[in-house]
Write an enzyme that holds these catalytic residues in place. Sequence first.
Site, PDB file in Angstrom:
ATOM      1  N   LYS A   4      -3.994 -10.594  -4.627  1.00 32.07           N
ATOM      2  CA  LYS A   4      -4.686 -11.763  -4.076  1.00 32.07           C
ATOM      3  C   LYS A   4      -4.132 -12.092  -2.705  1.00 32.07           C
ATOM      4  CE  LYS A   4      -3.840 -14.521  -8.251  1.00 32.07           C
ATOM      5  NZ  LYS A   4      -2.441 -14.330  -8.402  1.00 32.07           N
TER       6      LYS A   4
ATOM      7  N   LYS B  80      -0.678  -2.003  -4.676  1.00 31.78           N
ATOM      8  CA  LYS B  80      -1.388  -2.709  -5.759  1.00 31.78           C
ATOM      9  C   LYS B  80      -2.395  -3.688  -5.166  1.00 31.78           C
ATOM     10  CE  LYS B  80      -0.049  -6.435  -7.529  1.00 31.78           C
ATOM     11  NZ  LYS B  80       0.604  -7.627  -8.045  1.00 31.78           N
TER      12      LYS B  80
ATOM     13  N   LYS C  47       9.502  -9.726  -2.321  1.00 28.15           N
ATOM     14  CA  LYS C  47       8.966 -10.952  -1.709  1.00 28.15           C
ATOM     15  C   LYS C  47       9.961 -11.578  -0.746  1.00 28.15           C
ATOM     16  CE  LYS C  47       5.430 -12.507  -4.935  1.00 28.15           C
ATOM     17  NZ  LYS C  47       4.978 -13.552  -5.845  1.00 28.15           N
TER      18      LYS C  47
HETATM   19  P1  TYM Z   1      -0.470 -12.989 -10.946  1.00 30.26           P
HETATM   20  O1  TYM Z   1      -1.087 -14.307 -10.685  1.00 30.26           O
HETATM   21  O2  TYM Z   1       0.047 -12.203  -9.794  1.00 30.26           O
HETATM   22  O3  TYM Z   1      -1.488 -12.038 -11.710  1.00 30.26           O
HETATM   23  C1  TYM Z   1      -2.169 -12.481 -12.860  1.00 30.26           C
HETATM   24  C2  TYM Z   1      -2.383 -11.327 -13.811  1.00 30.26           C
HETATM   25  O4  TYM Z   1      -3.149 -10.286 -13.191  1.00 30.26           O
HETATM   26  C3  TYM Z   1      -2.457  -9.038 -13.316  1.00 30.26           C
HETATM   27  N1  TYM Z   1      -2.719  -8.250 -12.098  1.00 30.26           N
HETATM   28  C4  TYM Z   1      -3.152  -6.982 -12.081  1.00 30.26           C
HETATM   29  N2  TYM Z   1      -3.462  -6.126 -13.064  1.00 30.26           N
HETATM   30  C5  TYM Z   1      -3.895  -4.894 -12.715  1.00 30.26           C
HETATM   31  N3  TYM Z   1      -4.019  -4.478 -11.422  1.00 30.26           N
HETATM   32  C6  TYM Z   1      -3.731  -5.310 -10.405  1.00 30.26           C
HETATM   33  N4  TYM Z   1      -3.862  -4.920  -9.159  1.00 30.26           N
HETATM   34  C7  TYM Z   1      -3.273  -6.628 -10.724  1.00 30.26           C
HETATM   35  N5  TYM Z   1      -2.896  -7.687  -9.961  1.00 30.26           N
HETATM   36  C8  TYM Z   1      -2.548  -8.673 -10.822  1.00 30.26           C
HETATM   37  C9  TYM Z   1      -0.992  -9.430 -13.412  1.00 30.26           C
HETATM   38  O5  TYM Z   1      -0.228  -8.397 -13.984  1.00 30.26           O
HETATM   39  C10 TYM Z   1      -1.071 -10.660 -14.259  1.00 30.26           C
HETATM   40  O6  TYM Z   1      -1.166 -10.322 -15.621  1.00 30.26           O
HETATM   41  N6  TYM Z   1       4.086 -14.088 -12.599  1.00 30.26           N
HETATM   42  C11 TYM Z   1       2.701 -14.041 -12.976  1.00 30.26           C
HETATM   43  C12 TYM Z   1       2.147 -15.349 -13.488  1.00 30.26           C
HETATM   44  C13 TYM Z   1       2.866 -15.953 -14.666  1.00 30.26           C
HETATM   45  C14 TYM Z   1       2.763 -15.510 -16.003  1.00 30.26           C
HETATM   46  C15 TYM Z   1       3.565 -16.416 -16.768  1.00 30.26           C
HETATM   47  C16 TYM Z   1       2.104 -14.445 -16.623  1.00 30.26           C
HETATM   48  C17 TYM Z   1       3.673 -17.041 -14.641  1.00 30.26           C
HETATM   49  N7  TYM Z   1       4.097 -17.361 -15.919  1.00 30.26           N
HETATM   50  C18 TYM Z   1       3.701 -16.263 -18.143  1.00 30.26           C
HETATM   51  C19 TYM Z   1       2.253 -14.306 -18.017  1.00 30.26           C
HETATM   52  C20 TYM Z   1       3.046 -15.205 -18.759  1.00 30.26           C
HETATM   53  C21 TYM Z   1       1.886 -13.670 -11.759  1.00 30.26           C
HETATM   54  O7  TYM Z   1       2.260 -13.929 -10.645  1.00 30.26           O
HETATM   55  O8  TYM Z   1       0.675 -13.130 -12.047  1.00 30.26           O
END
Ligand code: TYM
Length: 335
Positions: free
Chosen positions: A203, A200, A119
Amino acid sequence: MTKTSKQLRVFSGVQPTGNLTLGNYIGALSQWVTHQADNETIFCVVDLHTLTIPDSISPQERRQKIREVVGLYLACGIDPKKSVIFVQSHMKQHTELAWLLTCVTPLGWMERMTQFKSKSHKQESIGSGLLMYPVLQAADILLYETDLVPVGEDQKQHIEIACDIAQRFNHLFGETFRLPKAVIPKSGARIMGFDDPTAKMSKSIAQVKSGHAVGLLDDEKAIKKTIMSAVTDSKQEFSLEDASPGVLNLLTIYEVLTKTAREDAVNRFNGKGYGHLKKDVFEAVMEVVAPIQQRYLQYSAEPGFIEDVVKEGAESITPLADKVMRSALQATGMG
Ligand code: TYM
């Protein structure tokens, strides 16, 4: 909140940055729903994390996205009677704990994080929040004595570092934090972009590139266009042996959404043209997405409903967050 000895505590969250995608649903939200049956479940909209790339979203958009993500949690089947649903910034303990954890986290650990490296390359100027992002995530998890964190594969390193930070704190100040474990689905942990099966599904890419992702709130026509234009390869017919990443991605989505075993899915598509696979994937996606959209419209149209859910959610977990925060402060000789 009371926790019986049988139950494990589950915590997870999504950043309200763009439109939630099929990847978010398959990798995270669909797993969360199943955890509700046996475990104590807490799901958070992690809005504070969205500030780590400050100009990625305007304040108005952020406000609207937070509400939208809560609505989608509900529409995907997270039931406020079974789970706690809340917004991260409504609980001041997350940032408070993040400071304590920042002070025990070596800078080198943060600089080595893959997500920071990828990033930060894309930014002209890097905010220190982006570097310390994993510490805030560790605080989210550790604040609720979490046992399990259901996430997609991209979050594995973040959960591991949360464990490392907890262990370092425990080592310096005595046993304070429970060590969490990531739960990553066997199939569908990394759904790839329809336009580029080497990247991947994300969003943020979906915000700038049409054809990359299916958004959970996209209309049927757009979803059909995205799936029918998915990148495959120059071969005419499906065969597992030499399936390209794009074909495997479609097969995985089909298997997960229709709960079909690999062998049965392969038999279904063997020797047939890719159009057949894409059509079946489109139908499987609509079968899941259409009812989500219907429920989303209902929940979001009900005045005050979403606001009440997150208010009650935050109230119900405040005693636990206060307890953990107090013991962390006391361990350091403060509080
Ligand atoms: P984020 O918002 O990017 O994604 C949310 C969840 O979706 C999963 N995910 C995917 N799984 C499979 N294939 C994909 N292409 C895909 N894109 C996203 C992510 O693995 C995630 O589970 N850092 C985290 C948010 C966060 C968090 C936390 C998660 C902040 N604090 C505490 C768990 C516990 C994030 O940016 O997820």
